[in-house]
Scaffold this motif. Structure first.
Motif, PDB file in Angstrom:
ATOM      1  N   LEU A 114       0.848  -1.192   0.000  1.00 32.53           N
ATOM      2  CA  LEU A 114       0.000   0.000   0.000  1.00 32.53           C
ATOM      3  C   LEU A 114       0.880   1.238   0.000  1.00 32.53           C
ATOM      4  N   ASP A 115       0.668   2.130  -0.961  1.00 34.88           N
ATOM      5  CA  ASP A 115       1.462   3.363  -1.005  1.00 34.88           C
ATOM      6  C   ASP A 115       0.768   4.335  -1.942  1.00 34.88           C
ATOM      7  N   GLY A 116       1.113   5.597  -1.815  1.00 35.40           N
ATOM      8  CA  GLY A 116       0.478   6.600  -2.648  1.00 35.40           C
ATOM      9  C   GLY A 116       1.381   7.173  -3.711  1.00 35.40           C
ATOM     10  N   SER A 117       2.645   6.730  -3.763  1.00 36.82           N
ATOM     11  CA  SER A 117       3.558   7.346  -4.726  1.00 36.82           C
ATOM     12  C   SER A 117       4.337   6.318  -5.510  1.00 36.82           C
TER      13      SER A 117
ATOM     14  N   GLU B  79      -6.641   6.368   4.269  1.00 44.02           N
ATOM     15  CA  GLU B  79      -7.068   5.322   3.343  1.00 44.02           C
ATOM     16  C   GLU B  79      -6.146   4.108   3.445  1.00 44.02           C
ATOM     17  N   LEU B  80      -4.854   4.362   3.659  1.00 43.58           N
ATOM     18  CA  LEU B  80      -3.909   3.252   3.810  1.00 43.58           C
ATOM     19  C   LEU B  80      -4.277   2.389   5.015  1.00 43.58           C
ATOM     20  N   VAL B  81      -4.532   3.023   6.141  1.00 46.06           N
ATOM     21  CA  VAL B  81      -4.881   2.272   7.347  1.00 46.06           C
ATOM     22  C   VAL B  81      -6.189   1.514   7.141  1.00 46.06           C
TER      23      VAL B  81
ATOM     24  N   LYS C  46       3.434   2.835   3.420  1.00 44.56           N
ATOM     25  CA  LYS C  46       4.207   4.031   3.732  1.00 44.56           C
ATOM     26  C   LYS C  46       3.245   5.160   4.090  1.00 44.56           C
ATOM     27  N   LEU C  47       3.393   5.674   5.313  1.00 41.97           N
ATOM     28  CA  LEU C  47       2.589   6.802   5.790  1.00 41.97           C
ATOM     29  C   LEU C  47       3.366   8.081   5.515  1.00 41.97           C
TER      30      LEU C  47
END
Length: 588
Positions: A397-400, A421-423, A439-440
């Protein structure tokens, strides 16, 4: 006569021992006085493998901690939280520190994180990957496992790795195209772009080549990148199209150093994007193969979809593995022994680049599947899944850096928009997976102010509090027997980024000049400042704990009656003379 008591057999004893062990929750033991060497991100990777792989897979156990009852571990959650620093836990820095340190109140009271202080006894200094002057990717170090010599030799002996290929072997799948943000042709799925101005290739018969390589040069407008040059070559590297293009909107930056385009070049150009689209549709059939390097960028600016794509950035793997991609310049130099994009301030040539792409594909066809692949290591997710006793599945899970795509047997990648959203995704899916990596990013974003913008302390403190609350809620909802590992991945990169930018600007400004025209110099003082900044940037922190309900058989005493009191005794007694066991147990 009293009947003699029957002695329990060794088999029965072993069975009882195993049953008793099964009831004991897993724990992580470590020595608070450990001082051999600072642990690295690679050590954390090996800890994950040790926790989840029952058949061992040639991974030696960690020397800095011990995992008990590891077969009972149900899940491992590893979170990168860039932005966490030693000062948040009562320490100035860990540059010269090796041993784990007590979690203490922060240097700045408004940066207090109660969850960390309540959950973790110690904070571990970790050295992030890098060199004396460079910081490398912690994500890469964690997610790639070096192959053994035996594994490398096995790959080399595999006949399939040297078998000649044909073009269809290299075509991108629908999942690969989606993961790499390609516009989707209607032949491959209904999700293709339908907006005004988009076109798609159609099937038609034509003579000549049915394999083409394409490259575009772009400039910058107020709305983003715009097409200013397009080149197309056939299988024999013959140039079929080489056109400058006049954008419909004003250019704000010609990016001449990269595009080779200037205002003078486009002054008398009348060819439009629509003209180029029609020219491509007359030249390329939907049945033809189109080759390029990260071609999604070109197709998106062209507003053209095509179903049969070969991407040299996918065919030739980056040494760090996906999602990293090697540059075309590097691939041409390494595999073709050809220097491209070497015109300095005059920019790139789209003809030269498209020919390089075509020649790289030809070389791949005759050299086999293993050619151009990274055979020095294997993905952590594949390694975890290859365990015969426990084929672990992973969720990323990651946003980048993560590109969402079709799940495989080893891993599923999901792009998330924010930390919340990741959690949410993690908790909704953890029961389906053995390993979860995320990655937070909130405190990292809050700590990196744009150039010229003052650092917003209030915003940063809000993000710190939100992170602590978010992790507290996450931990409370994790299943029992789940290992939670948290690492910053790096230290404070502020000075490193600033000095590296200065070095880059210096090199760009002086590259076209002769040595006697250079006014400023990059001297030893600058180099020393860069090294100090790199040390700080590589100064990472790490935390680990085991979520457990704490249930133990009545006959089994708890290994440690009080984590806090035991740790206090150990940390206060540096010599350890009054203690026979120098270890702390992590676990409820």
């Amino acid at each position: 006569m009293t009947k003699p008591k029957r002695r329990r057999s060794s088999v029965q004893s072993l069975s009882a021992t195993r049953k008793k062990k099964f009831l004991v929750p897993p724990t992580i033991k470590y020595d608070p006085n450990y001082a051999r060497k600072k642990i690295s991100v690679s050590d954390l990777r090996d800890l994950i493998l040790h926790m989840l792989c029952e058949s061992y897979l040639n991974i030696p156990p960690p020397t800095w901690c011990t995992v008990t009852n590891r077969a009972q571990i149900q899940h491992v959650v590893f979170l990168f939280v860039p932005g966490l620093q030693p000062r948040h836990f009562g320490h100035t820095d860990f540059v010269k520190t090796v041993s784990p340190q007590r979690v203490a109140p922060p240097c700045e009271p408004r940066e207090d994180m109660p969850f960390f202080r309540a959950t973790f006894d110690t904070v571990w200094p970790v050295v992030a990957p890098g060199s004396k002057e460079t910081l490398f990717s912690s994500m890469h170090a964690l997610t790639n496992v070096p192959l053994t010599k035996k594994e490398k030799d096995k790959l080399k002996r595999d006949p399939a790795s040297t078998k000649r290929l044909v073009l269809p072997d290299l075509l991108m799948t629908h999942g690969q195209m989606t993961a790499n943000e390609y516009p989707i042709h209607s032949e491959m799925g209904p999700e293709g772009p339908k907006a005004h101005g988009w076109v798609e290739t159609v099937k038609f018969f034509h003579e000549g080549s049915h394999t083409f390589a394409l490259d575009c040069e772009m400039c910058l407008s107020a709305s983003g990148k715009v097409l200013t040059r397009i080149s197309l070559v056939d299988f024999n590297d013959k140039v079929l199209i080489d056109e400058y293009v006049k954008p419909a909107e004003p250019i704000v930056d010609y990016l001449t150093r990269y595009s080779g385009i200037s205002e003078a070049i486009l002054a008398n150009v009348t060819t439009t994007l629509a003209d180029v689209q029609q020219l491509l549709l007359r030249t390329i059939s939907a049945d033809d193969v189109l080759i390029g390097h990260s071609l999604e960028s070109d197709l998106n600016v062209l507003k053209v979809t095509h179903p049969r794509i070969i991407d040299t950035s996918i065919v030739y793997e980056h040494v760090r593995g996906p999602p990293a991609k090697a540059s075309l310049k590097h691939l041409a130099s390494k595999y073709l022994n050809r220097e491209i994009q070497n015109n300095g301030i005059h920019g790139h040539s789209s003809v030269e680049d498209s020919q390089a792409c075509m020649d790289l594909v030809k070389l791949k066809l005759v050299s086999g599947d293993a050619f151009g692949r990274n055979v020095s290591d294997i993905s952590l997710f594949k390694k975890l899944h290859s365990d015969k006793k426990r084929p672990n599945r992973s969720l990323v899970l990651d946003g980048s850096s993560v590109r969402a795509g079709a799940p495989t047997s080893a891993e599923t990648r999901v792009r998330v928009a924010c930390d919340d959203e990741l959690v949410s995704e993690l908790l909704a899916n953890i029961e389906k997976y053995d390993f979860v990596l995320g990655k937070l990013r909130d405190i990292e974003y809050a700590s990196n102010s744009p150039e010229g913008v003052a650092f917003d302390k209030d915003l940063f403190h809000e993000k710190i509090a939100a992170l602590d609350a978010r992790l507290s809620a996450l931990y409370a909802s994790l299943p029992n027997d789940t290992a939670l590992l948290i690492c910053s991945g790096n230290g404070d990169v502020t000075d490193l980024v600033r000095i590296q930018n200065q070095k880059r600007d210096f090199q760009r400004e002086n590259e076209p000049k002769r040595w006697d025209e250079v006014k400023d110099v990059w001297n030893q003082q600058h180099l020393e400042a860069l090294k100090r900044a790199t040390e700080t940037a590589r100064d990472a922190v790490f935390f680990m704990t085991m979520k457990s309900d704490g249930s133990l058989p009545e006959s089994s005493p708890s290994p440690v009656d009080s984590r806090e009191s035991s740790l206090t005794m150990l940390m206060d007694n540096k010599a350890g003379s009054s203690l026979s066991i120098d270890e702390v147990v992590i676990g409820e």
